[in-house]
Design a protein around this motif. Structure first.
Motif, PDB file in Angstrom:
ATOM      1  N   ASP A   1       0.872  -1.184   0.000  1.00  0.00           N
ATOM      2  CA  ASP A   1       0.000   0.000   0.000  1.00  0.00           C
ATOM      3  C   ASP A   1       0.901   1.224   0.000  1.00  0.00           C
ATOM      4  N   LEU A   2       0.565   2.185  -0.838  1.00  0.00           N
ATOM      5  CA  LEU A   2       1.412   3.366  -0.994  1.00  0.00           C
ATOM      6  C   LEU A   2       0.611   4.620  -0.666  1.00  0.00           C
ATOM      7  N   LEU A   3       1.128   5.411   0.279  1.00  0.00           N
ATOM      8  CA  LEU A   3       0.513   6.707   0.581  1.00  0.00           C
ATOM      9  C   LEU A   3       1.277   7.796  -0.166  1.00  0.00           C
ATOM     10  N   GLN A   4       0.538   8.685  -0.813  1.00  0.00           N
ATOM     11  CA  GLN A   4       1.164   9.812  -1.512  1.00  0.00           C
ATOM     12  C   GLN A   4       0.495  11.104  -1.078  1.00  0.00           C
ATOM     13  N   ARG A   5       1.155  12.222  -1.344  1.00  0.00           N
ATOM     14  CA  ARG A   5       0.470  13.501  -1.172  1.00  0.00           C
ATOM     15  C   ARG A   5      -0.594  13.576  -2.266  1.00  0.00           C
ATOM     16  N   SER A   6      -1.702  14.222  -1.962  1.00  0.00           N
ATOM     17  CA  SER A   6      -2.799  14.237  -2.926  1.00  0.00           C
ATOM     18  C   SER A   6      -2.422  15.005  -4.197  1.00  0.00           C
ATOM     19  N   SER A   7      -1.437  15.872  -4.083  1.00  0.00           N
ATOM     20  CA  SER A   7      -1.013  16.637  -5.268  1.00  0.00           C
ATOM     21  C   SER A   7      -0.197  15.802  -6.250  1.00  0.00           C
ATOM     22  N   GLU A   8       0.277  14.642  -5.825  1.00  0.00           N
ATOM     23  CA  GLU A   8       1.101  13.805  -6.717  1.00  0.00           C
ATOM     24  C   GLU A   8       0.224  13.019  -7.696  1.00  0.00           C
TER      25      GLU A   8
END
Lengths: 519, 519
Positions: free
Chosen positions: B411-418
């Motif tokens: 599972d990968l969390l990213q900033r929503s802007s990415e």
């Protein structure tokens, strides 16, 4: 099962059921009985609605006779009689907490709900009482558990029975509203992190409590932070301005109830300094701060550090009340944590306890059972390979015998036909299953444990208000010897049967047990 | 706290909160997310009634400005947006299960209830799914826990989420009615002990299923008891006549659903013999018995004994279906009991599971938290002495990356802007806190985990019916590698952050953490 009874013509059979448990929870030697008020409400409201009947009609097999549903439709608890021990009393294994007498079918239909209402209530009240015992009387205990409870109602029940068991308040506002339990709480870390700089403060003016003169709380707090920082040797640059902004804002909202969370960034280098600054600023405005809450880290060390800081600051500015500020601790606390903190030495005045309390983590269920002991005047026994699971048959009465020093000596079960034990007269008490274990007891006081609470469709003994049940817990616990209540290896309290009941059990046992064959 | 926000002028501040947990329960490496439907109902119905306001007015300090109560009176969730993972999905630590965006005060007021609704639901569903995994697919699992649940609603929630997690039915009739869960149950020991002799039978006549010819079930069962007794070498005198009377009565009520408890007196010397007698009598009337329940003793041994008995009897009377009678076991069963029974070898077709299932005895609480991660577009971080408790700041999106074999990789969390990860393109996945732990992943499939479920005062994605959520649990579990799901020492599933998010976290961390001083 109700249908099978009905179909077997057992509509008018009269049954007696006992509700009891076999083992005390939490490896202890006592239990607090609770849940009675809810049981009485349930009896009052028991009925099958039209939609219940409709559901049962489709859920049950097609062969069910329609008259059965008509029977259910009219079913109430009017022919049931329920006797119980007083709510909040200390109780022990095998002693019936409730005795339900009445038509077999309705008495049977009550089983699961009565068990649900007594099991968790008694478990929670016992758990809370144990926390109260290890924390001692001078410490406040707050229940903070709703978020981790087993469902919303699990949380509400937990708040209610924690209060009964000896807690002083709850953070569950609905419990406060419904049960008139004192509501207590502070703010969360998110309140602190929602501020980043001193510019985030909206207004800074607080009117003096007496003179009504406007005071600039920000200015005062900033000045005090510099002065305190010199005393406790922490640089004001290290402390978080966002945290200071949050604490000032909280103080503006609750000037007379200022209790601040101090571990969002660092208790030592930020939280305590900011708290003292705001508390001293409030003092300039005529208000006394309440204290702090610590929610992480080494609670023994941090509470001692906080108390030392309050002493340094209080002495420096000649404010004796500053030494007595409240220190609340609230991080994953259980009975063992409190015992360990007591051993290490701590300066905590109040514990906020959540998860371990409300879910009874150490043992999340009490094993009350509901057993048929008599039908149409004939005793019934449930045998088991496991002697501990054999039931004590027949309609019985329970008595608690007290010694001259006021302590409870033993609980005695008798057949209801026997005369009650008499003060000053010796009575033979026997272990229910071990023939050789017997003792004579001369009671200085005899308490008849069960009273009728429900008869002819009405509550006959109104349940006591919560506050009285809460007092009952403490007064009832006082009658127990200390070694029975202690945390480590407590002494078991004895529950005995009369000689008459002993013989009755064992005759019935032999009649019903098949003779084995070794092969 | 809401008042302090209000008083601080934070009415229009826009906040983002993440609801997540930090550790999987039951020493496992996965969790099932549940409770979403209840959360949506709560959002729909959120409001303060007049009596709530009245209570708050008297419970809060006297200085609270009256405009605050007017503000509360009008408060709804219309300005809140809630995104969530699909209910019934497998989820992992640190991945937001819910993201709540909206005005700070209302988003904060939702905290405790959302946590309560997700924590126990997810814990129960996970517990049930674990039982399902150890029991295997061919065994039925019934939830029998209401009497030991943490309050009546704890029991109802337990029934619902046990079904979602993979159970086949419940003994909780209200849960059946409310959630359309199959209701299953047998009779209790008290049904058996309410009969003492064969005279206690009310009527003995059952009409043949096809011919409608009246059959005397007592006569038939008595005859069969003699014949079976010779085959299995148990004397009919040893068997309890009360038990036989009870089983005949039960069979008369439920001729096509005859499932009888056989351990009231003695499984071997009474229960099995009586059961076979009644089952064979029913067979004469054109009905097939369902089976037996064993509620005490050595379940492996007794189930094998029962199966052997059914084989002997079935072969003797040429009734092949007799060999496949259902054997239900139900005494204090937990995950370990099932694993141990599997090892010993047993012949149980169905487990009835109560206390350990519904109270999640092995770990009665899931530790979901609700943390502020952004306010007015600015990220927020909660620091802690304990790295595991540091929050991942900012508005984020979560993705699940799958390998070519269909298994979930990470599972990968990213900033929503990415930009979202793209199938076939390598993406750098970093451990959120350990700098050196990094890996490139080339996903064969990318699943965006969060969907908007609530916006502008309405449910935007209707929650799926219970049966579909239940299927989702099984299909979602199938995407996990076996070593992640195993009972003993499971492999942890990885949850990573993007390189961008990693740097974002650590920059913010350094900005907010005070620099210590060793002394």
């Amino acid at each position: 099962m109700a249908y099978a009874y009905w179909k077997s013509g057992k509509v008018n059979d009269l049954a007696v059921f006992d509700l009891f448990f076999r083992t005390n929870p939490f490896q202890g030697e006592f239990t607090i009985f609770a849940g009675l008020e809810e049981c009485l409400k349930f009896l009052e409201n028991f009925n099958y609605s039209d939609s219940d009947i409709e559901y049962l009609r489709q859920a049950l097999p097609g062969n069910i006779e329609p008259e059965f549903f008509a029977y259910l439709k009219d079913l109430t608890c009017k022919d049931v009689k329920v006797s119980a021990i007083e709510e909040g009393s200390v109780v022990f294994p095998r002693v019936p907490l409730l005795r339900v007498e009445g038509p077999l079918i309705i008495a049977q239909l009550l089983e699961t709900t009565l068990l649900t209402l007594v099991n968790f209530a008694s478990l929670m009240a016992t758990n809370a009482a144990r926390y109260r015992m290890v924390a001692g009387k001078s410490v406040s205990l707050l229940e903070f558990g709703l978020r981790r409870a087993q469902g919303p109602d699990g949380g509400l029940s937990a708040s209610k029975y924690a209060y009964i068991g000896g807690f002083d308040g709850t953070s569950n506002v609905l419990a406060g509203k419904m049960f008139n339990i004192p509501v207590r709480g502070t703010h969360a870390h998110s309140f602190v992190t929602s501020f980043s700089t001193l510019e985030d403060i909206n207004s800074v003016i607080l009117r003096h409590a007496e003179t009504q003169k406007p005071c600039d709380l920000l200015e005062l707090a900033t000045e005090w932070r510099n002065r305190v920082s010199a005393i406790i040797d922490i640089s004001p640059e290290e402390a978080s301005d966002g945290e200071l902004a949050a604490l000032i804002s909280y103080a503006l909202a609750f000037p007379s109830g200022f209790l601040a969370l101090v571990d969002t960034y660092d208790v030592k280098r930020s939280g305590l300094l900011n708290f003292c600054a705001v508390a001293l600023a409030l003092n300039d405005c005529g208000y006394r701060a309440v204290g702090i809450r610590i929610d992480s880290g080494d609670l023994a060390y941090l509470s001692v550090l906080a108390r030392d800081t309050f002493e340094q600051v209080g002495k420096a500015f000649n404010l004796p009340w500053f030494l007595k500020l409240t220190i609340v601790a609230s991080n994953d606390i259980n009975e063992e944590t409190i015992l360990s903190l007591n051993e290490q030495g701590h300066k905590i005045d109040c514990f906020g306890i959540g998860t371990h309390l409300v879910t009874c983590q150490r043992q999340p269920a009490l094993g009350c059972v509901y057993k048929l002991v008599e039908i149409n005047g004939q005793p019934r026994i449930k045998l088991s390979q496991d002697v501990g699971k054999v039931t004590i048959p027949g309609h019985k009465e329970a008595y608690r015998l007290f010694g001259a020093d006021g302590h409870a000596l033993i609980d005695l079960l008798q057949r209801s036909s026997e005369p009650a034990p008499v003060v000053g007269q010796k009575v033979l008490c026997r272990h229910p299953f071990q023939e050789s274990k017997r003792a004579y007891v001369i009671p200085s006081k005899v308490e008849h444990l069960c009273k009728v609470y429900w008869k002819d469709g009405h509550v006959t003994t109104p349940p006591k208000p919560l506050s009285e049940v809460r007092e009952r817990v403490q007064s009832s616990l006082k009658t127990l010897r200390q070694d029975i209540k202690r945390n480590l290896n407590p002494t078991p309290y004895k529950v005995a049967v009369s000689d008459d009941l002993y013989n009755f059990i064992h005759d019935l046992w032999l009649q019903n047990a098949p003779i084995g064959e070794l092969s």
